[in-house]
Motif scaffolding. Structure first.
Motif, PDB file in Angstrom:
ATOM      1  N   ARG A 221     135.662  69.828 -12.585  1.00 24.28           N
ATOM      2  CA  ARG A 221     136.058  68.426 -12.403  1.00 24.28           C
ATOM      3  C   ARG A 221     136.340  68.137 -10.938  1.00 24.28           C
ATOM      4  O   ARG A 221     136.764  69.005 -10.186  1.00 24.28           O
ATOM      5  N   PRO A 222     136.108  66.895 -10.515  1.00 22.98           N
ATOM      6  CA  PRO A 222     136.473  66.537  -9.142  1.00 22.98           C
ATOM      7  C   PRO A 222     137.998  66.576  -9.004  1.00 22.98           C
ATOM      8  O   PRO A 222     138.707  66.238  -9.952  1.00 22.98           O
ATOM      9  N   GLU A 223     138.466  66.977  -7.842  1.00 27.76           N
ATOM     10  CA  GLU A 223     139.921  66.990  -7.701  1.00 27.76           C
ATOM     11  C   GLU A 223     140.432  65.562  -7.519  1.00 27.76           C
ATOM     12  O   GLU A 223     139.705  64.674  -7.078  1.00 27.76           O
ATOM     13  N   THR A 224     141.692  65.336  -7.908  1.00 26.27           N
ATOM     14  CA  THR A 224     142.255  63.985  -7.836  1.00 26.27           C
ATOM     15  C   THR A 224     142.350  63.544  -6.376  1.00 26.27           C
ATOM     16  O   THR A 224     142.562  64.359  -5.486  1.00 26.27           O
ATOM     17  N   VAL A 225     142.175  62.257  -6.166  1.00 30.52           N
ATOM     18  CA  VAL A 225     142.378  61.725  -4.807  1.00 30.52           C
ATOM     19  C   VAL A 225     143.505  60.691  -4.843  1.00 30.52           C
ATOM     20  O   VAL A 225     143.652  59.957  -5.812  1.00 30.52           O
ATOM     21  N   GLU A 226     144.288  60.693  -3.791  1.00 30.72           N
ATOM     22  CA  GLU A 226     145.450  59.794  -3.743  1.00 30.72           C
ATOM     23  C   GLU A 226     145.023  58.331  -3.680  1.00 30.72           C
ATOM     24  O   GLU A 226     145.729  57.453  -4.185  1.00 30.72           O
ATOM     25  N   GLU A 227     143.850  58.105  -3.100  1.00 27.17           N
ATOM     26  CA  GLU A 227     143.353  56.740  -2.920  1.00 27.17           C
ATOM     27  C   GLU A 227     143.384  55.940  -4.230  1.00 27.17           C
ATOM     28  O   GLU A 227     143.645  54.747  -4.237  1.00 27.17           O
TER      29      GLU A 227
ATOM     30  N   TYR B  94     148.514  49.628  -7.006  1.00 25.85           N
ATOM     31  CA  TYR B  94     149.043  50.892  -7.504  1.00 25.85           C
ATOM     32  C   TYR B  94     150.551  51.067  -7.350  1.00 25.85           C
ATOM     33  O   TYR B  94     151.121  51.977  -7.927  1.00 25.85           O
ATOM     34  N   ARG B  95     151.186  50.217  -6.551  1.00 24.15           N
ATOM     35  CA  ARG B  95     152.578  50.502  -6.233  1.00 24.15           C
ATOM     36  C   ARG B  95     153.502  49.314  -6.465  1.00 24.15           C
ATOM     37  O   ARG B  95     153.162  48.181  -6.185  1.00 24.15           O
ATOM     38  N   ASP B  96     154.703  49.591  -6.979  1.00 24.22           N
ATOM     39  CA  ASP B  96     155.787  48.621  -6.948  1.00 24.22           C
ATOM     40  C   ASP B  96     157.073  49.391  -6.688  1.00 24.22           C
ATOM     41  O   ASP B  96     157.025  50.567  -6.327  1.00 24.22           O
ATOM     42  N   SER B  97     158.218  48.758  -6.868  1.00 23.71           N
ATOM     43  CA  SER B  97     159.471  49.412  -6.484  1.00 23.71           C
ATOM     44  C   SER B  97     159.835  50.593  -7.384  1.00 23.71           C
ATOM     45  O   SER B  97     160.762  51.334  -7.102  1.00 23.71           O
ATOM     46  N   GLU B  98     159.107  50.757  -8.494  1.00 23.76           N
ATOM     47  CA  GLU B  98     159.412  51.882  -9.389  1.00 23.76           C
ATOM     48  C   GLU B  98     158.416  53.037  -9.244  1.00 23.76           C
ATOM     49  O   GLU B  98     158.561  54.062  -9.905  1.00 23.76           O
ATOM     50  N   SER B  99     157.405  52.858  -8.379  1.00 14.91           N
ATOM     51  CA  SER B  99     156.315  53.843  -8.276  1.00 14.91           C
ATOM     52  C   SER B  99     156.707  55.043  -7.420  1.00 14.91           C
ATOM     53  O   SER B  99     156.090  55.295  -6.388  1.00 14.91           O
TER      54      SER B  99
ATOM     55  N   ALA C 179     156.409  58.147  -8.144  1.00 11.25           N
ATOM     56  CA  ALA C 179     155.584  59.343  -8.336  1.00 11.25           C
ATOM     57  C   ALA C 179     154.136  59.007  -8.004  1.00 11.25           C
ATOM     58  O   ALA C 179     153.200  59.621  -8.487  1.00 11.25           O
ATOM     59  N   THR C 180     153.967  57.993  -7.174  1.00 14.25           N
ATOM     60  CA  THR C 180     152.652  57.553  -6.739  1.00 14.25           C
ATOM     61  C   THR C 180     152.588  57.810  -5.242  1.00 14.25           C
ATOM     62  O   THR C 180     153.495  57.407  -4.516  1.00 14.25           O
ATOM     63  N   PRO C 181     151.544  58.512  -4.769  1.00 13.94           N
ATOM     64  CA  PRO C 181     151.514  58.888  -3.353  1.00 13.94           C
ATOM     65  C   PRO C 181     151.461  57.681  -2.433  1.00 13.94           C
ATOM     66  O   PRO C 181     150.873  56.656  -2.766  1.00 13.94           O
ATOM     67  N   TYR C 182     152.092  57.807  -1.270  1.00 13.82           N
ATOM     68  CA  TYR C 182     152.106  56.712  -0.305  1.00 13.82           C
ATOM     69  C   TYR C 182     150.701  56.246   0.051  1.00 13.82           C
ATOM     70  O   TYR C 182     150.501  55.094   0.389  1.00 13.82           O
ATOM     71  N   GLY C 183     149.731  57.133  -0.021  1.00 10.34           N
ATOM     72  CA  GLY C 183     148.371  56.761   0.362  1.00 10.34           C
ATOM     73  C   GLY C 183     147.679  55.827  -0.626  1.00 10.34           C
ATOM     74  O   GLY C 183     146.631  55.272  -0.338  1.00 10.34           O
ATOM     75  N   ALA C 184     148.269  55.651  -1.826  1.00 10.07           N
ATOM     76  CA  ALA C 184     147.579  54.921  -2.890  1.00 10.07           C
ATOM     77  C   ALA C 184     147.704  53.412  -2.750  1.00 10.07           C
ATOM     78  O   ALA C 184     148.152  52.733  -3.664  1.00 10.07           O
ATOM     79  N   ASP C 185     147.365  52.896  -1.591  1.00 16.43           N
ATOM     80  CA  ASP C 185     147.259  51.438  -1.498  1.00 16.43           C
ATOM     81  C   ASP C 185     146.450  51.040  -0.272  1.00 16.43           C
ATOM     82  O   ASP C 185     145.719  51.854   0.237  1.00 16.43           O
TER      83      ASP C 185
END
Lengths: 344, 344
Positions: free
Chosen positions: A104-110, A331-336, A338-344
């Motif tokens: 499988r492809p590895e996950t990307v933060e994007e 991908y992000r709001d004030s509760e995210s 566990a979501t990487p900073y790069g995901a936006d």
């Protein structure tokens, strides 16, 4: 509500010092709420935190004793709280799935990717089977970093599985596997923000997704799934955490579900576990807000989601049909946390 | 939807002939829907029914084979689908509970009584414990033929448990046990149709009930429970079946929950089982519509309910506060096929 979480924490720590990530798993609050409470309890000298371990202070122990707080692990160790075993038939499916998933492809933060454990994927397939939603059904998958489509198809039961995902690597991988193993899967690159293709509307019996846990993200993922369903009686399966979606967000989600014409038939707490595989999103854990805040490396499978099953009691009505470009980050709001900073 | 149930039935029977009561347990439809489908499948010569056993006909076997229908029991045999084990601490509670429950009043049809298994009661207590809702909490129980109050109090954890029930025998029994074992329980005769007593409003953290499954019954039981809660963060636990409450009814229930200011945090399918004890409601099985329709004696623990947990995200707002006399029968509607004819 936080009074209850405080009790959960005192109960958990009455059993002795534990990893802060295990503690996250033993309480029901969202990550920001948990972190705030942890700080308050540390400032109040009820708990002490060091090196990623949390324990009661002397004062904390006295409090726990006074309340009669005791720690008991009541979850079934055989099925890890899921209520389901992996039946021999599905063990064979799991073996093939594991072989395939190696590549499988590895996950990307994007794209805020992250996948659930292979055993969790198989149990999800079993649960869909048990509901009568697998046999000769047409299944639509919105975002498939879990490779659910492959596991489901390997049972030989579904008539057709259609996958959409924003990630071309994943789509190519799934199509390649489908060809190689002669599986009835078709995968297509699609961004949930785009208007939903007419030819995919009202063609499926079941949809499966693991939505991004912001309100606009949830609205889009669920609406796209709902758009594909034929009519009343059709169903949807998806995972939502308590960690990045507080109860207030769940309340909004449940309103959306109702408004789209669906009843919730199941909510299975902690059904899906995101393991610390080398290809999973913990690879970039230094970019996760919760890891930064806690200042401790992940040492426990703490990130789990509740499996929802919903069923249409009316004609399914998606909340969004056309294009919906989200101005703020999808991908992000004030509760995210566990979501990487790069995901936006 | 019935297409899915048909698949569940074909899958179940692909494993061979089974008791019709076991078949009820292997499908998700309500009893009237199930019965209708059973008749259709019998008329279509897909299945044959005799002596309470259901099996595929030759034609049915061909159909099942063509579809690839196979039967697999995917439920965890160690915890019976609940995800919870009984921890040693709670085993001691179970032992005491069993000793006490020997003397319980037998169920009467007049009040649509029926109780869940002792193990199920203890697991419910464990689940409440795990949520942080047991320790030093004030719990209100609306109708307690399960003797949940006694099991919960035997843990030594709750601060106070208040029970209301229409049945004076049960109230007397619970008060006697409370005195004998020095448990912090108070029980009072009360009919949910009466206006709710002011002094019990907004005094509790948690409510527990097993509502009558008609819409007016549900509205009353849930409203009475909700009336007792202090505010946001407080929670309610209750069981609802799929057998006497169709998905359309669940849809209405979920709307009620939302309108009262609550989010659903858990729905655990088949968590509670009503066993065939000599004191349980199967004593008068000849008065149950489903038994009459099927013309077969009960030989399997088929009657199970889903455990809901709800949590207030706003100020809890009961739908009914004053008196509400139900003109039609409280206990029965067109789906009440497991409710004795005497219960009205």
């Amino acid at each position: 509500m936080m009074e209850r979480i405080r009790k959960q924490i005192l109960q958990a720590l009455a059993g002795g010092e534990i990893s802060v990530y295990k503690l996250i798993d033993l309480q029901d609050a969202s990550l920001p709420e948990f972190f705030q409470l942890l700080q308050e309890m540390e400032e109040g000298e009820i708990i002490q935190i060091s090196d990623g371990k949390v324990g009661l202070t002397e004062k904390g122990r006295e409090l726990a004793e006074k309340l009669g707080a005791k720690y008991f692990d009541v979850s079934c160790e055989h099925c890890e709280y899921t209520g389901l075993k992996i039946h021999d038939f599905f063990k064979d499916v799991l073996d093939k799935y594991l072989e395939i998933a190696k590549e499988r492809p590895e996950t990307v933060e994007e794209y805020d990717q992250g996948y659930i454990s292979p055993e969790g994927v198989i149990k999800r397939v079993e649960f869909v089977y048990e509901r009568g939603d697998l046999l000769k059904s047409r299944i639509f998958v919105v975002g498939d970093d879990d490779l659910f489509s492959i596991a489901a198809a390997l049972t030989g039961m579904p008539e057709k599985i259609f996958v959409v995902d924003i990630d071309e690597r994943l789509i190519n991988f799934i199509n390649k596997v489908a060809e190689e193993y002669s599986l009835p899967i078709e995968a297509m690159v699609y961004d949930v923000q785009q208007a939903f293709p007419e030819e995919l509307k009202k063609k499926f019996d079941v949809f499966v997704t693991d939505p991004v846990e912001t309100i606009p993200g949830l609205k889009l993922f669920l609406s796209r799934g709902v758009s594909t369903l034929k009519g009343p009686g059709c169903s949807g399966y998806f995972g939502i955490t308590t960690l990045e979606a507080s109860r207030k967000k769940w309340y909004e989600i449940q309103k959306m579900i109702h408004d789209m014409g669906f009843v919730i038939t199941d909510m299975r707490r902690k059904f899906s576990v995101y393991p610390q595989d080398e290809k999973n999103f913990f690879r970039f854990q230094e970019k996760l807000p919760i890891v930064e805040k806690l200042g401790a490396k992940i040492d426990y499978d703490w990130y789990k989601s509740t499996l929802y099953r919903i069923e249409a009691v009316k004609d399914p009505k998606p909340l969004v049909e056309g294009e919906m470009i989200i101005d703020e980050a999808v991908y992000r709001d004030s509760e995210s946390w566990a979501t990487p900073y790069g995901a936006d």
